[in-house]
Design a protein around this motif. Structure first.
Motif, PDB file in Angstrom:
ATOM      1  N   SER A 170       0.708  -1.379  -0.474  1.00 23.48           N
ATOM      2  CA  SER A 170      -0.087  -0.504   0.338  1.00 23.48           C
ATOM      3  C   SER A 170       0.989   1.484   0.068  1.00 23.48           C
ATOM      4  O   SER A 170       1.808   1.122   0.724  1.00 23.48           O
ATOM      5  CB  SER A 170      -0.843  -0.009   1.485  1.00 23.48           C
ATOM      6  N   HIS A 171       0.488   1.606  -1.052  1.00 21.95           N
ATOM      7  CA  HIS A 171       1.267   3.672  -1.131  1.00 21.95           C
ATOM      8  C   HIS A 171       0.439   4.831  -0.675  1.00 21.95           C
ATOM      9  O   HIS A 171      -0.474   4.770  -1.451  1.00 21.95           O
ATOM     10  CB  HIS A 171       1.955   3.374  -2.496  1.00 21.95           C
ATOM     11  N   LEU A 172      -0.354   5.258   0.183  1.00 21.18           N
ATOM     12  CA  LEU A 172      -0.219   6.348   1.553  1.00 21.18           C
ATOM     13  C   LEU A 172       0.096   7.979   0.834  1.00 21.18           C
ATOM     14  O   LEU A 172       1.278   8.613   1.024  1.00 21.18           O
ATOM     15  CB  LEU A 172      -0.648   6.237   2.476  1.00 21.18           C
ATOM     16  N   VAL A 173      -1.309   7.722   0.363  1.00 16.71           N
ATOM     17  CA  VAL A 173      -1.631  10.184   0.500  1.00 16.71           C
ATOM     18  C   VAL A 173      -2.751  10.183   1.123  1.00 16.71           C
ATOM     19  O   VAL A 173      -3.445   9.989   1.095  1.00 16.71           O
ATOM     20  CB  VAL A 173      -1.276  10.359  -0.898  1.00 16.71           C
ATOM     21  N   MET A 174      -1.926  10.699   2.441  1.00 17.03           N
ATOM     22  CA  MET A 174      -3.201  11.978   2.950  1.00 17.03           C
ATOM     23  C   MET A 174      -2.873  12.842   3.045  1.00 17.03           C
ATOM     24  O   MET A 174      -1.927  14.167   2.888  1.00 17.03           O
ATOM     25  CB  MET A 174      -3.226  11.341   4.890  1.00 17.03           C
ATOM     26  N   SER A 175      -4.659  13.959   2.628  1.00 19.29           N
ATOM     27  CA  SER A 175      -4.456  15.222   2.231  1.00 19.29           C
ATOM     28  C   SER A 175      -3.760  15.695   3.636  1.00 19.29           C
ATOM     29  O   SER A 175      -4.172  15.151   4.699  1.00 19.29           O
ATOM     30  CB  SER A 175      -5.509  15.736   1.277  1.00 19.29           C
ATOM     31  N   ARG A 176      -3.693  17.365   3.459  1.00 18.33           N
ATOM     32  CA  ARG A 176      -3.870  17.971   5.054  1.00 18.33           C
ATOM     33  C   ARG A 176      -5.438  18.468   5.680  1.00 18.33           C
ATOM     34  O   ARG A 176      -4.857  18.369   6.845  1.00 18.33           O
ATOM     35  CB  ARG A 176      -2.972  19.583   4.677  1.00 18.33           C
ATOM     36  N   ALA A 177      -5.943  17.934   4.921  1.00 20.35           N
ATOM     37  CA  ALA A 177      -7.291  17.745   5.267  1.00 20.35           C
ATOM     38  C   ALA A 177      -7.876  16.963   6.181  1.00 20.35           C
ATOM     39  O   ALA A 177      -8.642  16.655   7.338  1.00 20.35           O
ATOM     40  CB  ALA A 177      -7.959  18.365   5.122  1.00 20.35           C
ATOM     41  N   ALA A 178      -7.223  15.610   5.710  1.00 22.14           N
ATOM     42  CA  ALA A 178      -7.390  14.229   6.108  1.00 22.14           C
ATOM     43  C   ALA A 178      -6.403  14.451   7.956  1.00 22.14           C
ATOM     44  O   ALA A 178      -6.868  13.247   8.772  1.00 22.14           O
ATOM     45  CB  ALA A 178      -7.040  13.652   5.191  1.00 22.14           C
ATOM     46  N   GLU A 179      -5.529  14.796   7.394  1.00 23.76           N
ATOM     47  CA  GLU A 179      -4.902  14.986   9.217  1.00 23.76           C
ATOM     48  C   GLU A 179      -5.858  16.336   9.746  1.00 23.76           C
ATOM     49  O   GLU A 179      -5.367  15.443  10.921  1.00 23.76           O
ATOM     50  CB  GLU A 179      -3.430  15.760   8.836  1.00 23.76           C
ATOM     51  N   SER A 212       2.481   1.135   3.687  1.00 19.48           N
ATOM     52  CA  SER A 212       3.836  -0.025   2.984  1.00 19.48           C
ATOM     53  C   SER A 212       5.050   1.354   2.963  1.00 19.48           C
ATOM     54  O   SER A 212       5.845   0.798   3.217  1.00 19.48           O
ATOM     55  CB  SER A 212       4.562  -0.567   1.617  1.00 19.48           C
ATOM     56  N   ARG A 213       4.566   2.067   2.443  1.00 25.05           N
ATOM     57  CA  ARG A 213       5.219   3.814   2.133  1.00 25.05           C
ATOM     58  C   ARG A 213       4.153   4.863   1.592  1.00 25.05           C
ATOM     59  O   ARG A 213       2.360   4.019   2.215  1.00 25.05           O
ATOM     60  CB  ARG A 213       5.460   3.169   0.822  1.00 25.05           C
ATOM     61  N   TRP A 214       4.587   5.667   2.162  1.00 28.87           N
ATOM     62  CA  TRP A 214       3.997   7.080   2.378  1.00 28.87           C
ATOM     63  C   TRP A 214       4.363   7.889   2.022  1.00 28.87           C
ATOM     64  O   TRP A 214       5.310   7.879   1.697  1.00 28.87           O
ATOM     65  CB  TRP A 214       3.481   7.187   3.929  1.00 28.87           C
ATOM     66  N   TYR A 215       3.633   8.886   1.411  1.00 34.29           N
ATOM     67  CA  TYR A 215       4.307  10.343   0.956  1.00 34.29           C
ATOM     68  C   TYR A 215       3.371  11.399   1.403  1.00 34.29           C
ATOM     69  O   TYR A 215       2.706  11.122   1.497  1.00 34.29           O
ATOM     70  CB  TYR A 215       3.626  10.199  -0.873  1.00 34.29           C
ATOM     71  N   LYS A 216       3.901  12.361   1.584  1.00 37.32           N
ATOM     72  CA  LYS A 216       3.478  13.603   1.428  1.00 37.32           C
ATOM     73  C   LYS A 216       2.035  14.364   0.421  1.00 37.32           C
ATOM     74  O   LYS A 216       3.410  13.734  -0.786  1.00 37.32           O
ATOM     75  CB  LYS A 216       4.270  15.217   2.227  1.00 37.32           C
ATOM     76  N   ALA A 217       1.423  15.180   1.033  1.00 42.46           N
ATOM     77  CA  ALA A 217       0.133  15.428  -0.295  1.00 42.46           C
ATOM     78  C   ALA A 217       0.732  16.213  -1.269  1.00 42.46           C
ATOM     79  O   ALA A 217       0.859  16.562  -2.101  1.00 42.46           O
ATOM     80  CB  ALA A 217      -0.911  15.918   0.682  1.00 42.46           C
ATOM     81  N   GLU A 218       1.718  17.581  -0.595  1.00 42.18           N
ATOM     82  CA  GLU A 218       2.802  18.116  -1.103  1.00 42.18           C
ATOM     83  C   GLU A 218       3.964  17.460  -1.711  1.00 42.18           C
ATOM     84  O   GLU A 218       4.445  18.381  -3.265  1.00 42.18           O
ATOM     85  CB  GLU A 218       3.444  18.896  -0.415  1.00 42.18           C
ATOM     86  N   ASP A 219       4.112  16.354  -2.141  1.00 39.89           N
ATOM     87  CA  ASP A 219       5.176  15.625  -2.700  1.00 39.89           C
ATOM     88  C   ASP A 219       4.565  15.885  -3.957  1.00 39.89           C
ATOM     89  O   ASP A 219       4.748  14.026  -4.419  1.00 39.89           O
ATOM     90  CB  ASP A 219       5.831  14.239  -1.563  1.00 39.89           C
ATOM     91  N   ILE A 220       4.628  16.386  -5.008  1.00 40.74           N
ATOM     92  CA  ILE A 220       4.126  16.413  -5.964  1.00 40.74           C
ATOM     93  C   ILE A 220       5.061  15.221  -7.132  1.00 40.74           C
ATOM     94  O   ILE A 220       4.734  14.550  -8.355  1.00 40.74           O
ATOM     95  CB  ILE A 220       4.120  17.382  -6.900  1.00 40.74           C
ATOM     96  N   ALA A 221       6.839  15.159  -6.528  1.00 45.07           N
ATOM     97  CA  ALA A 221       7.167  14.388  -7.643  1.00 45.07           C
ATOM     98  C   ALA A 221       7.465  12.749  -6.828  1.00 45.07           C
ATOM     99  O   ALA A 221       8.183  11.937  -7.142  1.00 45.07           O
ATOM    100  CB  ALA A 221       8.312  14.221  -7.129  1.00 45.07           C
ATOM    101  N   GLY A 222       6.175  12.349  -6.608  1.00 48.26           N
ATOM    102  CA  GLY A 222       6.248  11.279  -4.994  1.00 48.26           C
ATOM    103  C   GLY A 222       6.579  10.160  -6.494  1.00 48.26           C
ATOM    104  O   GLY A 222       5.580  10.345  -7.945  1.00 48.26           O
ATOM    105  N   ALA A 223       6.549   9.163  -6.237  1.00 43.29           N
ATOM    106  CA  ALA A 223       6.271   8.335  -7.343  1.00 43.29           C
ATOM    107  C   ALA A 223       5.020   7.620  -8.355  1.00 43.29           C
ATOM    108  O   ALA A 223       4.974   7.570  -8.658  1.00 43.29           O
ATOM    109  CB  ALA A 223       6.605   6.987  -6.214  1.00 43.29           C
ATOM    110  N   PRO A 224       3.553   8.171  -7.087  1.00 45.88           N
ATOM    111  CA  PRO A 224       2.551   7.362  -7.270  1.00 45.88           C
ATOM    112  C   PRO A 224       2.145   8.923  -8.499  1.00 45.88           C
ATOM    113  O   PRO A 224       0.622   8.850  -8.792  1.00 45.88           O
ATOM    114  CB  PRO A 224       1.097   7.966  -6.650  1.00 45.88           C
ATOM    115  N   ALA A 225       2.906   9.568  -8.868  1.00 47.01           N
ATOM    116  CA  ALA A 225       3.005  11.188  -9.267  1.00 47.01           C
ATOM    117  C   ALA A 225       2.869  10.380 -11.031  1.00 47.01           C
ATOM    118  O   ALA A 225       2.461  11.433 -12.414  1.00 47.01           O
ATOM    119  CB  ALA A 225       3.577  12.091  -9.427  1.00 47.01           C
ATOM    120  N   SER A 226       3.232   9.689 -11.056  1.00 46.81           N
ATOM    121  CA  SER A 226       4.318   9.067 -12.494  1.00 46.81           C
ATOM    122  C   SER A 226       3.684   7.669 -12.702  1.00 46.81           C
ATOM    123  O   SER A 226       3.318   6.385 -12.062  1.00 46.81           O
ATOM    124  CB  SER A 226       5.823   8.979 -13.303  1.00 46.81           C
ATOM    125  N   GLY A 227       3.192   7.464 -13.563  1.00 46.33           N
ATOM    126  CA  GLY A 227       2.513   6.499 -15.116  1.00 46.33           C
ATOM    127  C   GLY A 227       3.102   5.512 -15.166  1.00 46.33           C
ATOM    128  O   GLY A 227       3.120   4.287 -14.859  1.00 46.33           O
TER     129      GLY A 227
END
Length: 189
Positions: A35-44, A63-78
């Motif tokens: 699982s790759h988690l992205v939580m918005s600031r509002a979710a927090e 399994s891994r998490w990313y900051k919502a602001e991390d627009i270069a995080g792995a899930p940002a790419s196809g």
């Protein structure tokens, strides 16, 4: 050579119902799904109002998490392979951004990528009542390939608690990715 475990992106937005995202992460962990988690600031913020958990505890479920602001995080790419993405819960704001294709965070960018790559995108939209603009955005997303799946209780499952209803709703959403949690009471079974 062993195949890597299946991978699913989990978005948790600021809508009420943060328990759906938490339960999704727990179920994926039991299934051995990465699982790759992205939580918005509002979710927090919502997490602090709706549960006794800290953000770090929810992140630890993934399994891994990313900051919502991390627009270069792995899930940002196809090129980041996954089964797709579930947003649980999905706020109207996040839904609207995804529908418009104007993404301002990794959460909505990852959803946009799921759509463009023709991967499964499931949005557990948490809002009621809905006005015509909400419904138009939902229709637009459905036409784009997303699954709009508000967490509606299934009373045929004879839930004994709120926890039973959450478990069933999340299990049904994971069914949409071909993931069987083995915990759902199914109609006719």
């Amino acid at each position: 050579m062993n195949a890597p475990p299946p991978r699913l992106i989990v978005g948790i937005s600021g809508a009420s119902g943060v328990v759906y995202g938490i339960r999704t992460l727990e179920m994926l962990g039991r299934l051995g799904v990465e699982s790759h988690l992205v939580m918005s600031r509002a979710a927090e913020v919502t997490l602090s109002h709706e549960s006794g958990l800290k953000v770090a505890q929810v992140r630890a479920l993934a399994s891994r998490w990313y900051k919502a602001e991390d627009i270069a995080g792995a899930p940002a790419s196809g090129s980041f392979r996954s089964l797709g993405m579930i947003v649980a819960p999905c706020s109207i704001r996040s839904m609207s951004e995804i529908a418009a294709g104007v993404t301002t965070s990794l959460l909505t960018r990852a959803a946009d990528v799921a759509l463009k790559e023709r991967r499964r995108l499931v949005l557990m939209v948490r809002e009621t009542p809905l006005h015509t603009g909400h419904l138009r955005s939902m229709l637009q997303l459905s036409e784009m390939g997303a699954v709009i799946a508000p967490p509606v209780p299934a009373f045929y499952a004879k839930p004994q608690s709120l926890d039973d209803m959450v478990e069933h709703s999340v299990g049904r959403m994971l069914d949409l990715f071909g993931l069987d949690c083995g915990t759902i009471r199914r109609w006719g079974e």
